[in-house]
Design an enzyme around this catalytic site. Structure first.
Site, PDB file in Angstrom:
ATOM      1  N   ASP A 273     -40.448  64.656-137.787  1.00 46.04           N
ATOM      2  CA  ASP A 273     -39.653  65.876-137.801  1.00 46.04           C
ATOM      3  C   ASP A 273     -40.192  66.743-138.948  1.00 46.04           C
ATOM      4  OD1 ASP A 273     -37.849  67.858-137.280  1.00 46.04           O
ATOM      5  OD2 ASP A 273     -36.091  66.580-137.260  1.00 46.04           O
TER       6      ASP A 273
HETATM    7  C1  BGC Z   1     -35.349  69.806-136.369  1.00 46.28           C
HETATM    8  C2  BGC Z   1     -36.039  69.407-135.090  1.00 46.28           C
HETATM    9  C3  BGC Z   1     -36.893  70.541-134.598  1.00 46.28           C
HETATM   10  C4  BGC Z   1     -37.891  70.890-135.679  1.00 46.28           C
HETATM   11  C5  BGC Z   1     -38.861  71.988-135.297  1.00 46.28           C
HETATM   12  C6  BGC Z   1     -36.318  70.362-137.383  1.00 46.28           C
HETATM   13  O1  BGC Z   1     -35.658  70.936-138.462  1.00 46.28           O
HETATM   14  O2  BGC Z   1     -34.674  68.694-136.887  1.00 46.28           O
HETATM   15  O3  BGC Z   1     -35.085  69.037-134.138  1.00 46.28           O
HETATM   16  O4  BGC Z   1     -37.523  70.205-133.408  1.00 46.28           O
HETATM   17  O5  BGC Z   1     -37.184  71.318-136.816  1.00 46.28           O
HETATM   18  O6  BGC Z   1     -38.259  73.215-135.258  1.00 46.28           O
END
Ligand code: BGC
Length: 746
Positions: free
Chosen positions: A280
């Protein structure tokens, strides 16, 4: 009675049986493998590291792409720029490896569908699949080939802002709908130009954040992890999901992004997943504040060793892999394996053969059939929670006072994670009511500018409109920004002065319909007492207003069912239907409300059971609940046998009767309890469901099936087993289903 269980009879469910279930979206695998190996052999270490790096945004990276130092970009949706970047990768880099462009396409792209929690309320896998198909068609027309969805974190806590993105609290419902989402995104064949790779996230346990506070620590016992949190991810692998995302959270001391047990032992070895895993956003280096790595170098080492193939946004891989190899802290095979997984998916997506979007295929958005699908999803997602004296539906000749801070908010009805959502497409309740009831019959006043407004300046106009009307529809809830990532709430009442406004409106003596647009269950128990009818509309997306007008006017009959238990008060959380029984389960006969307890009542006079003396033990609304304008009756429950063997199928038959004089859909639900286990078992678990359409006064014979092997759970020895013994089964329209029978597994 199933007091003794013979371990010898225990069936160990073969977790490795994935092979026969994986869909064929990544066929020609040996051809792909050959290409992957050939390419890998030609790559320098720097180029391999490049494939493992994902950067944010479409500008400023040209030179790095040209040098093969970037494998993926997120957050670029301009097809011309994507083609330009792809051209650099394919035509100007040494090996011509295409980049993969990712975007959070969570519940639609330009055409926004209800938030996932709302879509879960449809209990309609085909419709949910259609939703992600539409999203994929729109997103792929910009060059996006990878979405970070579905989010299949089990969510038992309405305070957690990300519950909006989830499919609710139930492992089975989440598994079925999550798999449907994967199939919709990825289409029939991954290399079709409208397919985008799905990403099962956040692996794993992120939804168990303590206290519902985002990013918080989780403590999930290993059996609960296996039986509650992991099944949707296994279902996603079986549905063919080609990527996974590791979570931000730690589980029992080990951050998900450094969790070898999850990412390698379970995902790769047990489930045989051969796609790739992305971290993530910054979750690699966040292992430093977690206290799991001393610096970015160690974070990179731990993440790679655990099984995270690509790093999102941060640069611990780019900056440290070469040195880690040099020092022997990583093997080249660790890197090769990560790169193989990434290249495999790029080949499967057809990126090598068709890296560009043809000009005439760019930007295909909001076609009429997409909007129609979004409307259908919104309509089926809305849950009728209360309808006294048949307040709903409202005859279209009536004068309707449409009041409230969500009644005409093109943006707010879309919900969280709508980076690309087009607010100009939104049909608001006001627009749709004007159409349905006639502008002269709609008396509009927002009453409050936004859901958080804390003054009463708009009340007077709203009350005036209410007085002139036959019926009031109050459209409230919470703005989009109040749910979603990092937007946890400790108090989940309607924000601002909404409760005050509703009470004032009710004083006019007019019937009042409360419509809630929100990203989570809100504690609307008390305020609902001032409403004659309640419709829970979630954040319903682009077509939310049109769907609501159909529901309110009776053109559509409500059919949504709650995918999550609604608490009466926040102090009841966590509250979920598939809980354990405890040694002292709550007893309705001995529960006494706090204010009714006699003064100086003796200590044990009221029984010692598991309940709250102020809030009791039942939720406001149970999981699976939802009313219709008609009524359904269940009868004649029977099973095809009394005793089943492992590997067999249980056929559950019953009659479903629409006893009203309106056509409607009912979601029939089957729950099972394993009465005695070698570890304690939930009081009931959803095992089958189906949305069934019935004409007025129609009766249907329905048969739903359950695989005996799906009664498995994690036993005292951490084996996945179906234990022989006695089971109870219920059928009905929610998790309080009463029609019941028993069966035995030998
Ligand atoms: C979130 C993810 C997301 C990623 C990209 C993160 O802050 O937890 O779910 O896909 O950002 O935007």
């Amino acid at each position: 009675m199933k007091s003794v269980k013979h371990l010898s009879l225990i069936i160990i469910i073969m977790l490795g049986s994935w092979a026969c279930q994986v869909n064929d979206s990544h066929d020609n695998s040996s051809e792909v493998e050959t290409k992957v190996e050939q390419l890998l052999n030609e790559m320098t270490l720097e180029e391999k590291i490049g494939q493992m790096c994902q950067v944010n945004g479409g500008y400023g990276h040209d030179e790095s792409i040209r040098k093969g130092m970037i494998g993926s970009i997120l957050n670029e949706v301009d097809p011309q720029n994507i083609n330009r970047l792809q051209k650099i990768a394919v035509e100007e880099s040494r090996l011509g490896i295409p980049i993969i462009v990712a975007r959070d396409v969570i519940h639609g792209f330009k055409t926004v569908f209800p938030i996932p929690l709302g879509q879960a309320a449809t209990w309609n896998p085909e419709l949910v699949q259609k939703g992600t198909r539409v999203a994929a068609m729109e997103a792929s027309s910009t060059g996006v080939k990878w979405t970070f969805a579905p989010m299949i974190d089990i969510s038992r806590d309405a305070r957690w802002g990300r519950i909006a993105e989830s499919l609710g609290e139930d492992p089975y419902l989440t598994s079925v709908l999550g798999a449907a989402m994967v199939k919709g995104f990825q289409g029939d064949s991954l290399n079709s130009e409208t397919s985008i790779a799905a990403c099962a996230k956040h692996f794993a346990g992120y939804g168990a954040a303590e206290g519902g506070r985002d990013y918080n620590t989780t403590s999930i016992p290993p059996r609960e992890l296996r039986d509650i949190y992991l099944p949707p991810f296994k279902a996603a692998v079986d549905a063919g999901a080609r990527t996974f995302m590791s979570g931000f959270n730690e589980i029992d001391g080990i951050p998900a992004t450094g969790n070898k047990q999850l990412l390698t032992d379970v995902l790769r070895n047990e489930w045989q997943f051969d796609g790739f895993v992305v971290s993530d956003w910054a979750s690699t280096v966040e292992m430093i504040p977690h206290g799991f790595a001393k610096d970015a170098k160690e974070a990179a080492q731990r993440a790679i060793k655990a099984g995270v193939n690509m790093e999102m946004a941060t640069t611990s891989y780019k900056d440290n892999i070469a040195a880690l190899i040099e020092e022997g802290a990583l093997e080249i095979e660790d890197i090769n394996q990560a790169v193989r997984n990434i290249l495999r998916v790029k080949f499967e997506l057809g990126l090598f053969d068709n890296p560009y979007i043809a000009e005439e295929k760019q930007n295909q958005f909001a076609k009429p059939e997409y909007l129609e699908a979004a409307k259908k999803a919104a309509t089926q997602s809305m849950v009728l929670l209360k309808n006294e004296q048949k307040t709903l539906p409202i005859n279209t000749s009536k004068k309707v006072a449409l009041i409230g801070p969500m009644a005409d908010q093109a943006y707010e009805q879309l919900g969280t994670w709508i980076f690309d959502g087009d607010t100009t497409l939104s049909v608001t309740p006001l627009q749709a009511f004007n159409e349905t009831f006639g502008q002269e019959n709609v008396l509009f006043a927002e009453g409050m500018a936004i859901s958080r407004t804390r003054h009463q300046k708009g009340f007077r106009k709203a009350i005036e409109q209410a007085r002139k009307s036959d019926v009031i529809v109050f459209c409230g809830g919470e703005e989009s920004i109040l749910s979603g990532e990092a937007h946890s709430r400790a108090n989940i009442d309607l924000p601002g002065v909404q409760n005050d406004l509703i009470k004032e409106l009710k004083k006019t003596g007019k019937p009042l319909v409360l419509v809630v647009m929100a990203g989570r269950p809100l504690t609307i128990g008390e305020i609902s007492e001032h409403a004659d009818a309640v419709v829970y509309a979630w954040h319903p997306g682009t077509m939310g207003g049109a769907a609501l007008a159909d529901i309110v006017s009776g053109k559509a009959n409500p059919s949504g069912k709650l995918p999550v238990t609604f608490p009466k008060v926040v102090g009841q959380i966590p509250i979920y239907y598939n809980h354990k029984n405890t040694g002292r389960p709550a007893n309705p006969d001995s529960w006494t409300q706090m204010y009714d307890i006699p003064v100086k009542a003796p200590q044990t006079s009221l029984g010692n059971e598991s309940h709250y003396i102020d809030a009791g033990f039942t939720p406001l609304y149970p999981f699976g609940y939802g009313l219709s304008y008609t009524s359904f009756e269940y009868s004649d429950l029977s099973l095809d046998k009394e005793v089943y063997a492992p590997g067999e199928t249980i056929e559950v038959s019953f009659a479903l009767n629409n006893v009203g004089d309106l056509a409607g859909d009912e979601v029939a639900q089957v729950y099972v309890q394993d009465l005695v286990g070698n570890v304690t078992r939930p009081v009931k678990e959803l095992k089958a469901f189906e949305r069934i359409s019935l004409d007025k006064n129609e009766e249907k014979s329905v048969t739903l099936t359950i695989e005996v092997d799906d009664l498995n759970f994690t036993n005292i020895d951490m084996e996945q087993v179906v234990e022989p013994g006695e089971f109870q089964l219920w059928v009905g329209g929610d998790s309080n289903a009463k029609l019941t029978t028993n069966f035995e597994v030998q």
